[in-house]
Design a protein around this motif. Structure first.
Motif, mmCIF file in Angstrom:
data_model
loop_
_atom_site.group_PDB
_atom_site.id
_atom_site.type_symbol
_atom_site.label_atom_id
_atom_site.label_comp_id
_atom_site.label_asym_id
_atom_site.label_seq_id
_atom_site.Cartn_x
_atom_site.Cartn_y
_atom_site.Cartn_z
ATOM 1 N N MET A 38 0.890 -0.743 -0.198
ATOM 2 C CA MET A 38 0.127 -0.146 0.291
ATOM 3 C C MET A 38 0.767 0.856 0.429
ATOM 4 O O MET A 38 0.589 2.636 -0.733
ATOM 5 C CB MET A 38 -1.351 -0.068 1.268
ATOM 6 C CG MET A 38 -1.907 -0.971 1.143
ATOM 7 S SD MET A 38 -2.795 -1.319 -0.402
ATOM 8 C CE MET A 38 -3.192 0.769 -0.418
ATOM 9 N N ARG A 39 2.067 0.954 1.211
ATOM 10 C CA ARG A 39 2.602 2.912 0.598
ATOM 11 C C ARG A 39 3.083 2.813 -0.835
ATOM 12 O O ARG A 39 3.028 3.970 -1.030
ATOM 13 C CB ARG A 39 3.573 1.917 1.710
ATOM 14 C CG ARG A 39 5.077 3.002 2.087
ATOM 15 C CD ARG A 39 6.100 2.500 2.561
ATOM 16 N NE ARG A 39 6.403 4.275 3.654
ATOM 17 C CZ ARG A 39 6.907 3.418 5.379
ATOM 18 N NH1 ARG A 39 7.989 3.185 5.004
ATOM 19 N NH2 ARG A 39 6.804 4.212 5.875
ATOM 20 N N THR A 41 2.079 1.391 -3.247
ATOM 21 C CA THR A 41 0.767 2.496 -4.104
ATOM 22 C C THR A 41 0.401 3.848 -3.763
ATOM 23 O O THR A 41 0.448 4.705 -5.199
ATOM 24 C CB THR A 41 -0.556 1.126 -4.379
ATOM 25 O OG1 THR A 41 0.209 -0.318 -4.502
ATOM 26 C CG2 THR A 41 -1.361 1.754 -4.921
ATOM 27 N N HIS A 42 0.598 4.119 -2.643
ATOM 28 C CA HIS A 42 0.458 5.042 -2.505
ATOM 29 C C HIS A 42 1.366 6.506 -3.691
ATOM 30 O O HIS A 42 0.752 6.943 -3.931
ATOM 31 C CB HIS A 42 -0.141 5.715 -1.387
ATOM 32 C CG HIS A 42 -0.946 4.785 -0.285
ATOM 33 N ND1 HIS A 42 -1.039 4.436 0.884
ATOM 34 C CD2 HIS A 42 -2.610 4.077 -1.492
ATOM 35 C CE1 HIS A 42 -2.655 4.184 1.035
ATOM 36 N NE2 HIS A 42 -2.639 3.910 0.613
ATOM 37 N N ARG A 43 2.301 5.857 -3.271
ATOM 38 C CA ARG A 43 3.399 6.915 -3.651
ATOM 39 C C ARG A 43 3.091 6.653 -5.476
ATOM 40 O O ARG A 43 3.092 8.007 -5.862
ATOM 41 C CB ARG A 43 4.815 5.637 -3.584
ATOM 42 C CG ARG A 43 5.563 6.823 -4.096
ATOM 43 C CD ARG A 43 7.144 7.278 -3.475
ATOM 44 N NE ARG A 43 7.990 5.583 -2.975
ATOM 45 C CZ ARG A 43 8.753 5.335 -2.594
ATOM 46 N NH1 ARG A 43 9.945 6.793 -1.742
ATOM 47 N NH2 ARG A 43 8.955 4.428 -2.503
ATOM 48 N N ALA A 46 0.226 9.196 -6.265
ATOM 49 C CA ALA A 46 1.329 10.872 -5.923
ATOM 50 C C ALA A 46 2.251 11.025 -7.099
ATOM 51 O O ALA A 46 1.524 12.142 -6.765
ATOM 52 C CB ALA A 46 1.139 10.364 -4.402
ATOM 53 N N LEU A 67 2.778 11.832 2.611
ATOM 54 C CA LEU A 67 2.535 10.588 2.327
ATOM 55 C C LEU A 67 3.102 9.263 2.512
ATOM 56 O O LEU A 67 2.225 7.958 3.215
ATOM 57 C CB LEU A 67 1.913 10.373 1.014
ATOM 58 C CG LEU A 67 0.960 9.442 -0.027
ATOM 59 C CD1 LEU A 67 -0.337 9.502 1.219
ATOM 60 C CD2 LEU A 67 0.361 9.734 -0.842
ATOM 61 N N TYR A 68 4.138 8.982 1.841
ATOM 62 C CA TYR A 68 4.930 7.413 2.636
ATOM 63 C C TYR A 68 5.311 7.274 3.697
ATOM 64 O O TYR A 68 5.005 6.385 3.421
ATOM 65 C CB TYR A 68 5.815 7.592 1.296
ATOM 66 C CG TYR A 68 6.960 6.783 0.739
ATOM 67 C CD1 TYR A 68 6.737 5.676 0.330
ATOM 68 C CD2 TYR A 68 7.951 6.623 1.941
ATOM 69 C CE1 TYR A 68 7.256 4.574 0.498
ATOM 70 C CE2 TYR A 68 8.574 4.957 2.020
ATOM 71 C CZ TYR A 68 8.379 4.158 0.864
ATOM 72 O OH TYR A 68 9.049 3.253 1.242
ATOM 73 N N SER A 70 3.229 8.190 6.699
ATOM 74 C CA SER A 70 1.968 7.926 6.926
ATOM 75 C C SER A 70 1.319 6.952 6.598
ATOM 76 O O SER A 70 0.296 6.668 7.230
ATOM 77 C CB SER A 70 1.312 8.885 7.134
ATOM 78 O OG SER A 70 0.761 9.828 5.845
ATOM 79 N N SER A 71 1.583 6.411 5.092
ATOM 80 C CA SER A 71 0.222 5.903 4.459
ATOM 81 C C SER A 71 0.210 4.378 5.502
ATOM 82 O O SER A 71 -1.378 3.256 5.246
ATOM 83 C CB SER A 71 0.875 5.796 3.002
ATOM 84 O OG SER A 71 2.650 4.469 3.068
ATOM 85 N N HIS A 74 -3.453 3.786 7.118
ATOM 86 C CA HIS A 74 -4.457 3.448 6.612
ATOM 87 C C HIS A 74 -5.973 2.454 7.000
ATOM 88 O O HIS A 74 -6.339 2.366 6.607
ATOM 89 C CB HIS A 74 -4.763 3.545 5.122
ATOM 90 C CG HIS A 74 -4.111 1.959 4.805
ATOM 91 N ND1 HIS A 74 -2.651 1.750 4.719
ATOM 92 C CD2 HIS A 74 -4.475 0.709 4.297
ATOM 93 C CE1 HIS A 74 -2.709 0.381 4.583
ATOM 94 N NE2 HIS A 74 -4.232 -0.399 3.893
#
Length: 91
Positions: A38-39, A41-43, A46, A67-68, A70-71, A74
């Motif tokens: 997830m980390r 993917t979020h990066r 973004a 974001l990286y 704190s993700s 989630h």
């Protein structure tokens, strides 16, 4: 000395985030490497928004770093969900 202390503080914050995230993650045995996936993917999402999306002025380097870092939180809400709900079989 300030730069060294700042790096130490960020490392401490990262450890706290992962400790909290692992509490939530441990409640669901199906997750495996979920936090790291997830980390990443979020990066990726973004970064794409920063390069090509409508948020290119908002998504800067600092946003991407925050974001990286704190993700992994989630799924923190899982901590308060009873096991009878969280681990119920699929219907």
């Amino acid at each position: 000395m300030v730069a060294t202390r700042t790096k130490q503080l960020i490392a401490t914050q990262d450890m706290a985030v992962f400790a909290l995230a692992h509490v939530a993650d441990s409640r669901d045995p199906e997750t495996g490497e979920h936090l790291q996936r997830m980390r990443r993917t979020h990066r990726l999402i973004a970064e794409e928004l920063a390069d090509h999306g409508p948020y290119s002025e908002t998504v800067d380097r600092r946003f991407l770093e925050d974001l990286y870092r704190s993700s992994p939180l989630h799924d923190i809400g899982k901590v308060s969900v009873p096991d009878s709900i969280l681990q119920k079989p699929d219907d």
